[in-house]
Design a protein around this motif. Structure first.
Motif, PDB file in Angstrom:
ATOM      1  N   ARG A 408       0.888  -1.269   0.000  1.00  0.00           N
ATOM      2  CA  ARG A 408      -0.173   0.138  -0.014  1.00  0.00           C
ATOM      3  C   ARG A 408       0.970   1.268   0.033  1.00  0.00           C
ATOM      4  O   ARG A 408       1.902   1.407   0.972  1.00  0.00           O
ATOM      5  CB  ARG A 408      -0.999  -0.018   1.202  1.00  0.00           C
ATOM      6  CG  ARG A 408      -1.939   1.129   1.204  1.00  0.00           C
ATOM      7  CD  ARG A 408      -2.903   0.751   0.224  1.00  0.00           C
ATOM      8  NE  ARG A 408      -3.964   2.031   0.184  1.00  0.00           N
ATOM      9  CZ  ARG A 408      -4.720   2.257  -1.074  1.00  0.00           C
ATOM     10  NH1 ARG A 408      -4.427   1.805  -2.098  1.00  0.00           N
ATOM     11  NH2 ARG A 408      -5.553   3.038  -0.869  1.00  0.00           N
ATOM     12  N   PRO A 409       0.640   2.272  -0.881  1.00  0.00           N
ATOM     13  CA  PRO A 409       1.433   3.504  -0.855  1.00  0.00           C
ATOM     14  C   PRO A 409       1.261   4.242   0.319  1.00  0.00           C
ATOM     15  O   PRO A 409      -0.150   4.643   0.714  1.00  0.00           O
ATOM     16  CB  PRO A 409       0.960   4.129  -2.233  1.00  0.00           C
ATOM     17  CG  PRO A 409      -0.475   3.740  -2.416  1.00  0.00           C
ATOM     18  CD  PRO A 409      -0.339   2.219  -2.113  1.00  0.00           C
ATOM     19  N   LEU A 410       2.145   4.883   1.044  1.00  0.00           N
ATOM     20  CA  LEU A 410       1.801   5.655   2.180  1.00  0.00           C
ATOM     21  C   LEU A 410       2.066   7.216   1.911  1.00  0.00           C
ATOM     22  O   LEU A 410       2.966   7.528   0.966  1.00  0.00           O
ATOM     23  CB  LEU A 410       2.611   5.247   3.358  1.00  0.00           C
ATOM     24  CG  LEU A 410       2.408   3.575   3.663  1.00  0.00           C
ATOM     25  CD1 LEU A 410       3.232   3.025   4.776  1.00  0.00           C
ATOM     26  CD2 LEU A 410       1.023   3.367   4.096  1.00  0.00           C
ATOM     27  N   PRO A 411       1.464   7.672   2.697  1.00  0.00           N
ATOM     28  CA  PRO A 411       1.727   9.470   2.728  1.00  0.00           C
ATOM     29  C   PRO A 411       3.183   9.894   3.384  1.00  0.00           C
ATOM     30  O   PRO A 411       3.888   8.831   3.933  1.00  0.00           O
ATOM     31  CB  PRO A 411       0.569  10.046   3.603  1.00  0.00           C
ATOM     32  CG  PRO A 411      -0.315   8.871   3.933  1.00  0.00           C
ATOM     33  CD  PRO A 411       0.493   7.614   3.803  1.00  0.00           C
ATOM     34  N   ILE A 412       3.559  11.101   2.767  1.00  0.00           N
ATOM     35  CA  ILE A 412       4.937  11.508   3.131  1.00  0.00           C
ATOM     36  C   ILE A 412       5.056  11.436   4.715  1.00  0.00           C
ATOM     37  O   ILE A 412       6.064  11.011   5.223  1.00  0.00           O
ATOM     38  CB  ILE A 412       5.056  12.943   2.358  1.00  0.00           C
ATOM     39  CG1 ILE A 412       5.126  12.830   1.151  1.00  0.00           C
ATOM     40  CG2 ILE A 412       6.595  13.326   2.770  1.00  0.00           C
ATOM     41  CD1 ILE A 412       5.097  14.144   0.474  1.00  0.00           C
ATOM     42  N   ARG A 413       3.956  11.737   5.428  1.00  0.00           N
ATOM     43  CA  ARG A 413       4.110  11.898   6.959  1.00  0.00           C
ATOM     44  C   ARG A 413       4.554  10.500   7.537  1.00  0.00           C
ATOM     45  O   ARG A 413       5.408  10.303   8.447  1.00  0.00           O
ATOM     46  CB  ARG A 413       3.097  12.323   7.457  1.00  0.00           C
ATOM     47  CG  ARG A 413       2.821  12.122   9.071  1.00  0.00           C
ATOM     48  CD  ARG A 413       1.674  10.932   9.395  1.00  0.00           C
ATOM     49  NE  ARG A 413       1.699  10.830  10.696  1.00  0.00           N
ATOM     50  CZ  ARG A 413       1.631   9.607  11.202  1.00  0.00           C
ATOM     51  NH1 ARG A 413       1.786   8.505  10.751  1.00  0.00           N
ATOM     52  NH2 ARG A 413       1.767   9.579  12.757  1.00  0.00           N
ATOM     53  N   ASP A 414       4.121   9.239   6.832  1.00  0.00           N
ATOM     54  CA  ASP A 414       4.206   8.105   7.284  1.00  0.00           C
ATOM     55  C   ASP A 414       5.664   7.590   6.901  1.00  0.00           C
ATOM     56  O   ASP A 414       6.350   6.993   7.638  1.00  0.00           O
ATOM     57  CB  ASP A 414       3.215   6.952   6.661  1.00  0.00           C
ATOM     58  CG  ASP A 414       1.747   7.183   7.217  1.00  0.00           C
ATOM     59  OD1 ASP A 414       1.903   8.183   8.377  1.00  0.00           O
ATOM     60  OD2 ASP A 414       0.988   6.700   6.659  1.00  0.00           O
ATOM     61  N   VAL A 415       6.190   7.653   5.738  1.00  0.00           N
ATOM     62  CA  VAL A 415       7.249   7.311   5.054  1.00  0.00           C
ATOM     63  C   VAL A 415       8.553   8.204   5.735  1.00  0.00           C
ATOM     64  O   VAL A 415       9.717   7.409   6.216  1.00  0.00           O
ATOM     65  CB  VAL A 415       7.364   7.810   3.634  1.00  0.00           C
ATOM     66  CG1 VAL A 415       8.971   7.529   3.060  1.00  0.00           C
ATOM     67  CG2 VAL A 415       6.297   6.861   2.668  1.00  0.00           C
ATOM     68  N   GLU A 416       8.360   9.296   6.193  1.00  0.00           N
ATOM     69  CA  GLU A 416       9.449  10.195   7.011  1.00  0.00           C
ATOM     70  C   GLU A 416       9.678   9.626   8.353  1.00  0.00           C
ATOM     71  O   GLU A 416      10.767   9.511   8.812  1.00  0.00           O
ATOM     72  CB  GLU A 416       9.081  11.576   7.339  1.00  0.00           C
ATOM     73  CG  GLU A 416       8.835  12.449   6.099  1.00  0.00           C
ATOM     74  CD  GLU A 416       8.384  13.848   6.346  1.00  0.00           C
ATOM     75  OE1 GLU A 416       7.683  13.884   7.523  1.00  0.00           O
ATOM     76  OE2 GLU A 416       8.534  14.724   5.338  1.00  0.00           O
TER      77      GLU A 416
END
Length: 484
Positions: A408-416
């Motif tokens: 599942r692709p995740l938002p920038i907030r999660d990837v950080e």
């Protein structure tokens, strides 16, 4: 099946110079010998009966020449069946494990045998294997053989679930490896684990090997699994004692992570090695998956266009704001793209998230999940419950930014907040659905579990697996499992 009681060698207490491990006082058959041979005899008998029946049906209903068989023709059928059984046996389809359930390879073997038999016997005067009889006999032989095998496999599984005809097993490993080793052994569903020993008790300082061997004898163990073989102080003594008692020894490398199921076991200087060969045409997997994704997504969007329009109308009537919501997500190789959804929250939901961070239910804080999120609109709850808000992502699939199935692709907030090992999920196209979604979705509160599911999918990918996940996604969505 054992014909003699296991002999516990009391000479261990005597001088080691008098001990010859190669010469036990009593000889016996290998433990589990009767079960193995009984299974083999049953399989051979069923295969022979199925093949013989196939040729009998062809003789009665297909072959027009010599409708009344004579002894010569009966002998010919027996010879043909014997050849086919011999070929099946030579290729290992009567061995234990997954090989005997490899139906695709079995079909290939029967196809080869039929071609061979046709070339050999069709020129004969009996004209038994004619061109008109070849295809029906081939199809009937495959059908009957596979059906009987499938039946006996399911019968064996049922009997073993009742605790019968299982091999009594013993495990020697480190405590931290115990669960993984038990799970690995349990895959075959043919072992009954009766005991285990901590391998730390067999190191030089403690060395309770004699007591462990006595436990193995006492429990009537047929097969022993050992992890971290090199840690055992008297390894060869254990090997010979098990060997002379007719007990099979398995060295189980639980610390070895197999990264591809399409591997080949090779021996190198007496040591086992796993060979991973690339396909003849590399990169083809991607294009097969991409073509499937594009055709499926495009067809679905065209057919479901009225559904899209109806959902858009409901959103407009429910709350002020746009129909679609576009959010920046991280995709293949860390590239950013705009992921499309039907809007299920109030317009200023992103700003309100900061006030809800303290209510995040994900243990490690990487993902953001809150039950009864106050930002969700009334129609949004319904769309999320049945994952209808995800339908616009099929446009991302058509554009090549996503796949139908993948991490599942995740938002920038999660990837950080990713740790280094988490970025492995960016090496494949993100998906609309995946193992995470069909394995609990929002009920999974530990991101490492999500990563394990993503990696498991990447290791074992196939088009069939994608189809299985898509079908299971439908069941999960209809069952409203883990969605909020």
């Amino acid at each position: 099946m054992t014909f003699f009681t296991p002999f516990v060698d009391t000479r261990l207490r005597s001088s080691k110079s008098e001990l010859d491990l190669r010469a036990p006082l009593l000889s016996q058959l290998r433990k589990g010998f009767a079960v193995r041979w009984l299974r083999t005899i049953v399989l051979i008998s069923l295969d022979a009966a199925a093949l013989y029946l196939a040729w009998q049906v062809i003789r009665t209903y297909i072959t027009s020449v010599n409708p009344l068989w004579n002894s010569q023709q009966n002998l010919l059928v027996l010879v043909i069946v014997a050849i086919e059984i011999g070929l099946i046996a030579a290729l290992g389809f009567y061995t234990s494990g997954q090989k005997r359930r490899d139906y695709l390879s079995l079909i290939k073997t029967l196809t080869f045998s039929h071609v061979f038999l046709f070339l050999v016997f069709s020129p004969q005067p009996t004209n038994f294997i004619s061109l008109s009889a070849f295809i029906p006999s081939w199809l009937l032989s495959i059908s009957l053989t596979c059906v009987t095998r499938f039946g006996i496999d399911n019968a064996i599984k049922y009997v073993r679930k009742q605790g019968l005809v299982c091999y009594p097993a013993f495990l020697i490993c480190r405590p931290e490896d115990k669960k993984k080793a038990i799970d690995t052994i349990g895959v075959e569903k043919c072992y009954s684990l009766l005991g285990w020993a901590d391998i730390n008790s067999l190191v030089a300082e403690r060395d309770d090997l004699d007591a462990t061997i006595e436990d193995i004898y006492r429990l009537g163990i047929a097969e022993v699994f050992v992890c971290s073989w090199s840690l055992i102080n008297r390894r060869m003594l254990l090997y010979w004692k098990l060997r002379n008692a007719g007990i099979t020894l398995h060295i189980l490398p639980v610390d070895l992570e197999i990264i591809d199921r399409k591997s080949e076991l090779r021996m190198l200087c007496g040591l086992p090695t796993f060979k991973f060969s690339p396909p003849l045409v590399t990169g083809s997997d991607f294009w097969i998956k991409r073509c499937f994704d594009f055709c499926f997504a495009a067809s679905f969007v065209i057919v479901a266009a009225p559904v899209y329009l109806f959902i858009a109308l409901l959103i407009k009537l429910d709350s002020p704001g746009p129909v679609f919501y576009k959010q920046t997500r991280i995709g293949l190789h860390g590239r950013q793209f705009g992921l499309w959804k039907f809007r299920t929250m109030v317009v200023n939901a992103d700003q309100l998230q900061k006030d809800l961070e303290a209510s995040n239910e994900m243990k490690d804080g990487v993902l953001f999940k809150v039950k009864n999120d106050p930002r969700i609109t009334p129609i949004g709850k319904f769309l999320r419950r049945y994952s209808l808000d995800e339908l616009p992502q099929l446009l991302n699939v058509i554009l090549g930014e996503m796949s139908l199935v993948g991490p599942r692709p995740l938002p920038i907030r999660d990837v950080e907040k990713f740790a280094q090992q988490h970025f492995i999920r960016h090496e494949v196209l993100p998906g609309v659905t995946g193992l995470w979604q069909v394995s609990g979705r929002s009920d999974i509160t530990n991101f490492d579990e999500v990563i394990n599911l993503d990696v498991s999918y990447m290791e074992s990918w196939s088009l069939l697996l994608d189809l299985q996940i898509l079908l299971k996604t439908i069941a999960v969505v209809l069952g409203k499992e883990g969605a909020y």
